[in-house]
Design a protein around this motif. Structure first.
Motif, mmCIF file in Angstrom:
data_model
loop_
_atom_site.group_PDB
_atom_site.id
_atom_site.type_symbol
_atom_site.label_atom_id
_atom_site.label_comp_id
_atom_site.label_asym_id
_atom_site.label_seq_id
_atom_site.Cartn_x
_atom_site.Cartn_y
_atom_site.Cartn_z
ATOM 1 N N SER A 1 -93.483 17.974 -23.866
ATOM 2 C CA SER A 1 -94.331 19.095 -23.441
ATOM 3 C C SER A 1 -94.619 19.030 -21.953
ATOM 4 N N ALA A 2 -93.808 18.269 -21.216
ATOM 5 C CA ALA A 2 -94.012 18.156 -19.770
ATOM 6 C C ALA A 2 -93.538 19.426 -19.074
ATOM 7 N N CYS A 3 -94.198 19.767 -17.997
ATOM 8 C CA CYS A 3 -93.802 20.944 -17.233
ATOM 9 C C CYS A 3 -94.340 20.829 -15.815
ATOM 10 N N ALA A 4 -93.687 21.531 -14.910
ATOM 11 C CA ALA A 4 -94.163 21.659 -13.533
ATOM 12 C C ALA A 4 -94.614 23.096 -13.339
ATOM 13 N N THR A 5 -95.895 23.286 -13.089
ATOM 14 C CA THR A 5 -96.457 24.627 -12.900
ATOM 15 C C THR A 5 -96.670 24.859 -11.413
ATOM 16 N N TRP A 6 -95.838 25.708 -10.846
ATOM 17 C CA TRP A 6 -95.952 26.038 -9.422
ATOM 18 C C TRP A 6 -96.730 27.337 -9.255
ATOM 19 N N ILE A 7 -97.680 27.323 -8.341
ATOM 20 C CA ILE A 7 -98.496 28.504 -8.036
ATOM 21 C C ILE A 7 -98.472 28.718 -6.529
#
Length: 658
Positions: free
Chosen positions: A642-648
């Motif tokens: 469930s890993a993720c990289a959330t870029w904003i």
């Protein structure tokens, strides 16, 4: 929740394809032409929409279309090995989905209900729509992983979840045969049950990590048993009951020859005796080895030479047993992508009850993956295992960082002897070149960039080396591990006696990685919409209106893609095109400002609060002036588990006033 444009376009394409296959357009034209000719004398302007739809319904066209595109959501069932079972009998499989090979034997493991989860004794019934804490059960057995649906936390949770586990031997000549009673008796792998609690904010806690012995079913003539399993806590609470679950097991198909209880008890006792003897012999060897190491230099007792570690169940194991080569299949393509994935797993130091220094705990890999959170040792072990799977000569390093903080990281040694340090918590890589201690001190600019100060030992799944160079400072250490004047090695035979595959079957086996189940397009759109609402509310409190520039928001996408690519590969790409697009989107006399940031979670409110702590981002969100237009873009990049990289990225453009 609104669908993103990409999903809408995809849905339209699916409907168009289905309609084309049944040639519905020509049929509609034919029916309408006949209706115009017969009822309206060929004058199309006299035929309204209601008359058209009425005639199409009469001819059965509308009903036929709905059936063809399966508008009600019914699709052909896909094979599955994980299902929820409302019936206690596996043989009665009506309405159930299971991908069953008739030449294999299966174990149906059904968790029915829970009780005595006293921590949730006072939990009350929740109202619909209320966000609550949930339990999730994770099961691992011989390379097969399953996860239950989330159930509300309660003193007596209603779980009712079934898992179909395949029973087979992997040896030559056995893999293609159905396992008989004797073969099943020799499969001593337990079922690893991990219970994770997720609170309303998304924080996860390991409630229990239990290894369940399933073989008593081999002594039952019906091929079916029901029993209660007490789940203990973890860490310092490993002796305290966390709750009880009612489970039912059933063999499919049943075995012809039922084993006696005495045979089963004798087999389990023999296996445990053999493993205990291996552990005892290794402990005797380790004590002798340690005495030899201390006799070399008095200061060695101060060095971080870690021979054993405790897992979440407070079980002592050699540190080499935590590391095993792990192949990620098609989920990860490069070693650097693996480092990026591990860095996105959340970090948490295990605290002792009442505070104080962190507790000593190395989490088993399955539990670490289920919780998606662990300490630096857990990250280093996972990264080292993945790098070994990619064919690199990788080792876990144990030492200290600044201010003497104990730390673990990963080291790889190339064929040419190049030493590379991998920081598992952030994915950074550092090249190590030993400094001559007799040379004059180096200035700050030329000193090594890595944060490591001392190193006590390095190890992997088959090797262990203790540093006995005069100084344990990383800067001046030589990492030629074959040099017996600098590194004291443990016997590889001794290590493999307890760490080779199958040598200690009651220790946890290596779980496979699972693909991400996140719909990143939908999640990205949802987070973006939430951030827009938060920005509007923030500016409204300041008496400011908010105007969004959707085109500018879209133009931020290449920048986010470039940032993620740089984190994975270390290379910067696409910057020229992004800058050119922004210059064309911002009129003359206007100013553009942007602020990118990356998170490893998907909580929009938490992310927004963090962004506001940055003066640059706060200036963008609170921007005042003429022709102010705001933009925000969110892009979630999925990784295994469930890993993720959330870029904003927040941005604004406004007319400059000189």
């Amino acid at each position: 929740m609104a669908l993103p444009p990409e999903k809408i376009a995809e849905l339209k394409q699916i409907i168009h394809t289905q309609l084309s296959q049944i040639d519905v357009q020509s049929r509609i034209r034919s029916i309408l032409a006949d209706t115009l000719r017969e009822e309206f004398g060929g004058q199309a302007n006299k035929m309204g929409e209601e008359e058209m739809m009425k005639r199409l319904r009469q001819e059965g066209i509308v009903e036929n279309i709905l059936q063809q595109i399966q508008f009600d959501g019914h699709t052909q069932p896909k094979p599955a090995t994980h299902f929820t079972d409302k019936d206690s009998r596996l043989m009665q499989t009506s309405g159930r989905k299971a991908n069953i090979d008739p030449s294999r034997r299966y174990l149906y493991f059904h968790i029915k209900t829970g009780k005595a989860f006293l921590e949730h004794l006072e939990d009350t019934e929740t109202t619909p729509g209320q966000v609550i804490s949930v339990f999730t059960f994770h099961v691992h057995f011989r390379g097969q992983r399953f996860r239950s649906r989330p159930v509300p936390c309660a003193c007596e949770p209603d779980i009712d979840e079934g898992f179909l586990l395949e029973l087979h031997k992997e040896g030559a000549g056995d893999a293609g045969k159905m396992a008989d009673a004797a073969t099943l008796l020799s499969i001593c792998d337990p079922i690893h049950i991990v219970l994770i609690k997720t609170d309303p904010t998304g924080e996860t806690t390991t409630v229990s990590s239990h290894f369940f012995e399933w073989r008593p079913i081999l002594t039952n003539s019906s091929g079916r048993i029901a029993t209660s399993v007490e789940l203990k806590g973890t860490g310092t609470e490993s002796k305290v009951s966390a709750g009880v679950i009612e489970v039912q097991l059933e063999l499919f198909p049943r075995i012809q020859q039922v084993l006696s209880q005495d045979v089963l008890s004798a087999q389990i006792s023999l296996e445990r005796t053999r493993q205990a003897e291996k552990e005892r012999l290794f402990l005797v060897y380790a004590k002798t080895w340690w005495k030899e190491y201390l006799s070399i230099r008095e200061t060695h007792k101060e060095r971080l030479v870690k021979l054993f570690a405790q897992d979440e169940n407070m079980t002592n194991r050699p540190v080499c047993s935590f590391v095993k080569p792990l192949r990620a299949g098609r989920l990860l393509d490069t070693a650097r992508e693996a480092a990026r994935f591990v860095s996105l797993m959340h970090q948490e130091k295990v605290q002792t009850l009442g505070g104080g220094e962190k507790a000593e705990q190395w989490t088993t890999m399955h539990t670490f993956l289920c919780r998606n959170k662990g300490d630096c040792e857990d990250h280093a072990v996972l990264l080292c295992s993945l790098l070994l799977g990619f064919g690199l000569d990788a080792y876990v390093c144990v030492g200290t960082k600044a201010k003497g903080a104990v730390h673990a990281w990963v080291m790889t040694i190339s064929v040419d002897g190049l030493i590379t340090f991998w920081e598992s918590l952030n994915g950074h890589r550092y090249i190590h070149e030993a400094i001559d201690p007799n040379m004059p001190p180096m200035d700050k600019q030329h000193r090594p960039k890595y944060p490591y100060k001392t190193i006590g030992c390095v190890f992997n799944h088959q090797s262990f080396y203790a540093n006995y160079q005069p100084s344990d400072s990383v800067e001046i250490c030589q990492f030629n591990l074959d040099d017996e004047s600098r590194w004291k090695a443990m016997s590889q035979d001794a290590i493999l006696s307890v760490c080779s595959p199958g040598s200690c079957p009651f220790w946890p086996s290596l779980p496979p990685l699972c693909a991400s189940g996140l719909d990143t397009a939908l999640i990205s759109n949802d987070i973006e919409q939430q951030l827009r609402v938060l920005v509007i509310e923030q500016r409204r409190d300041l008496g400011l209106n908010t105007m969004w520039d959707d085109q500018l928001s879209y133009l931020l996408t290449p920048a986010l893609a470039a940032y993620e690519t740089e984190r994975v590969t270390g290379l910067t790409v696409g910057n020229e095109e992004f800058q050119d697009a922004i210059k064309q989107a911002v009129p003359d006399g206007h100013t553009f400002k942007g602020y990118p940031i990356q998170f490893s979670h998907r909580n929009a409110r938490r992310a927004f609060a963090t962004c506001l702590r940055s003066p640059v981002c706060e200036e963008i969100i609170h921007c005042r002036g003429d022709h102010v237009r705001l933009a925000v873009r969110v892009k979630v990049y999925p990784y295994p588990e469930s890993a993720c990289a959330t870029w904003i990225m927040f941005a604004c453009k406004y007319k400059s006033v000189v």
